[in-house]
Write a protein that holds these residues in place. Structure first.
Motif, PDB file in Angstrom:
ATOM      1  N   PHE A   1      20.087  16.615  27.332  1.00 51.63           N
ATOM      2  CA  PHE A   1      20.425  15.327  27.943  1.00 51.63           C
ATOM      3  C   PHE A   1      21.732  15.470  28.712  1.00 51.63           C
ATOM      4  CE2 PHE A   1      22.476  15.379  23.802  1.00 51.63           C
ATOM      5  CZ  PHE A   1      23.741  14.851  24.045  1.00 51.63           C
ATOM      6  N   TYR A   2      21.993  14.516  29.580  1.00 51.86           N
ATOM      7  CA  TYR A   2      23.268  14.401  30.289  1.00 51.86           C
ATOM      8  C   TYR A   2      23.893  13.064  29.904  1.00 51.86           C
ATOM      9  CZ  TYR A   2      21.504  18.204  33.228  1.00 51.86           C
ATOM     10  OH  TYR A   2      21.012  19.407  33.680  1.00 51.86           O
ATOM     11  N   ALA A   3      25.234  13.017  29.949  1.00 54.98           N
ATOM     12  CA  ALA A   3      25.944  11.782  29.605  1.00 54.98           C
ATOM     13  C   ALA A   3      27.342  11.826  30.218  1.00 54.98           C
ATOM     14  CB  ALA A   3      26.031  11.614  28.088  1.00 54.98           C
ATOM     15  N   THR A   4      28.072  10.756  30.045  1.00 56.27           N
ATOM     16  CA  THR A   4      29.454  10.653  30.503  1.00 56.27           C
ATOM     17  C   THR A   4      30.398  10.794  29.324  1.00 56.27           C
ATOM     18  OG1 THR A   4      28.779   9.110  32.229  1.00 56.27           O
ATOM     19  CG2 THR A   4      31.123   9.220  31.739  1.00 56.27           C
ATOM     20  N   LEU A   5      31.470  11.545  29.535  1.00 56.33           N
ATOM     21  CA  LEU A   5      32.568  11.678  28.564  1.00 56.33           C
ATOM     22  C   LEU A   5      33.843  11.172  29.211  1.00 56.33           C
ATOM     23  CD1 LEU A   5      34.346  12.948  26.226  1.00 56.33           C
ATOM     24  CD2 LEU A   5      34.254  15.076  27.555  1.00 56.33           C
TER      25      LEU A   5
ATOM     26  N   PHE B   1      31.664   8.329  24.853  1.00 59.76           N
ATOM     27  CA  PHE B   1      30.467   8.800  25.549  1.00 59.76           C
ATOM     28  C   PHE B   1      29.585   7.608  25.886  1.00 59.76           C
ATOM     29  CE2 PHE B   1      31.864  12.265  22.808  1.00 59.76           C
ATOM     30  CZ  PHE B   1      31.820  13.359  23.664  1.00 59.76           C
ATOM     31  N   TRP B   2      28.917   7.688  27.054  1.00 59.22           N
ATOM     32  CA  TRP B   2      27.979   6.632  27.402  1.00 59.22           C
ATOM     33  C   TRP B   2      27.013   7.132  28.483  1.00 59.22           C
ATOM     34  CZ3 TRP B   2      33.114   6.426  29.048  1.00 59.22           C
ATOM     35  CH2 TRP B   2      33.347   6.374  30.418  1.00 59.22           C
ATOM     36  N   GLY B   3      25.974   6.328  28.734  1.00 59.26           N
ATOM     37  CA  GLY B   3      25.067   6.599  29.835  1.00 59.26           C
ATOM     38  C   GLY B   3      24.229   7.843  29.673  1.00 59.26           C
ATOM     39  N   VAL B   4      23.464   7.952  28.579  1.00 58.97           N
ATOM     40  CA  VAL B   4      22.611   9.122  28.350  1.00 58.97           C
ATOM     41  C   VAL B   4      21.401   9.095  29.278  1.00 58.97           C
ATOM     42  CG1 VAL B   4      20.991  10.134  26.682  1.00 58.97           C
ATOM     43  CG2 VAL B   4      23.298   9.536  25.960  1.00 58.97           C
TER      44      VAL B   4
END
Length: 354
Positions: free
Chosen positions: A225-229, A213-216
């Protein structure tokens, strides 16, 4: 009658405590000389790479809450201010900059709170996340398990997040691993790794052990929140929406990286993979969260950054100048119109201070 007598053994001088002390002092002196020489060589190489007549740190210290609209960033201008935090007036981004004494590899600030991802130490390096107040005074220091990469703070200043590479050095690689943490600056509660959250897709829990996961980016309620998986096994990326208190995340759609929520909470700017080439893989898009419609932006170059919203209609981002160490801050309209504009030369990790 003669009698043979054994030959006497040679007499060896006794090793005295004084000689041992002198020997130890010589070793310490030689080690000190080696350290001084190494530090001098490192400093000389840094001067060679970053020397120049750029703005030096000094003058009034930066304050997140005082002053008109500004742009905060990491200065990559050659000279004594290289790597330091700096600001320029939002109305005159090409004008003179104020450079602070703080150095950061990545920075973000909102609501009177800043997160500075930095590398501390001389010969022995330590990666750290520093949580700072509006006067850039340290509130908390967290040692990191990898290389600093992404940072975000919620609009209220309460929630802070950062991402590090644990190994590997590129999102374009299929072998990287990340750790993303979220800190509640009010309670002190630290979520060390989003991998501990329950993640579902189409109603089924994802149990893949190679999840990253990254980029919260945070919503206004300091919980969502949104993030990348991504998973190394699939090589795909997904947009997830998370809930901090519930410790859950839900997959929303595929091929979304490094999302950043607009000030009004209705859109995400993100980088979308448009090519398998490692030289030009991404293009910035904006996603309307109500309709899930994507709009490609006028910036056609590959942007490996978590873009920011400079205002409701414009996004900002960093692009390297070619050397890798330096870079410039650019902007582009968020509706797909217009053309990219260079805002600040010799800058990276832009943050609007409204």
């Amino acid at each position: 009658m003669s009698v043979d007598t054994p030959e006497a053994a040679p007499v060896r001088p006794a090793v005295t405590k004084g000689r041992l002390l002198v020997f130890a002092l010589i070793l310490v002196l030689l080690a000190g000389v080696a350290i001084v020489y190494t530090l001098h060589a490192v400093r000389r190489e840094d001067d060679r790479l970053h020397g120049g007549s750029g703005t030096a740190p000094g003058g009034p210290p930066l304050d997140l809450a005082v002053g008109g609209p500004r742009l905060l960033f990491r200065s990559t201008e050659s000279g004594p201010g290289y790597g330091h935090l700096a600001t320029v007036a939002a109305a005159d981004p090409g004008g003179p900059r104020t450079v602070d004494v703080h150095s950061c590899d990545r920075v973000y600030a909102a609501g009177g709170t800043a997160v500075c991802l930095a590398v501390e130490g001389g010969l022995t390096k330590t990666n750290v996340a520093l949580v700072l107040d509006a006067n850039l005074r340290r509130l908390r220091r967290v040692e990191l398990a990898g290389t600093p990469n992404r940072a975000r703070v919620s609009a209220s200043g309460r929630m802070a997040s950062w991402t590090v590479f644990v190994y590997g050095d590129s999102y374009a690689s299929t072998t990287f691993s990340t750790r993303t943490s979220i800190l509640d600056t009010r309670t002190g509660e630290l979520v060390a790794d989003l991998e501990d959250f329950t993640t579902t897709r189409d109603g089924k829990e994802l149990r893949s052990p190679d999840r990253n996961f990254w980029g919260v980016t945070f919503t206004a309620d300091d919980d969502t929140f949104y993030a990348t998986l991504s998973t190394n096994s699939s090589g795909r990326t997904y947009l997830v929406r998370g809930e901090l208190r519930a410790r859950t995340m839900t997959v929303l759609r595929e091929n979304v990286e490094c999302p950043s929520l607009s000030p009004d909470g209705t859109r995400l700017v993100f980088k979308k993979k448009v090519s398998q080439s490692t030289r030009n893989p991404w293009r910035l898009h904006v996603l309307d969260l109500a309709t899930m419609r994507e709009t490609p932006l006028a910036e056609s170059r590959s942007v490996d950054d978590q873009a920011v919203w400079l205002d409701e209609h414009t996004v900002g981002y960093g692009l390297p100048t070619g050397s890798g160490a330096a870079g410039d801050v650019w902007s582009v309209p968020a509706d797909g119109s217009g053309a990219p504009t260079r805002l600040v030369v010799g800058a990276f990790s832009p943050v609007p201070l409204r």
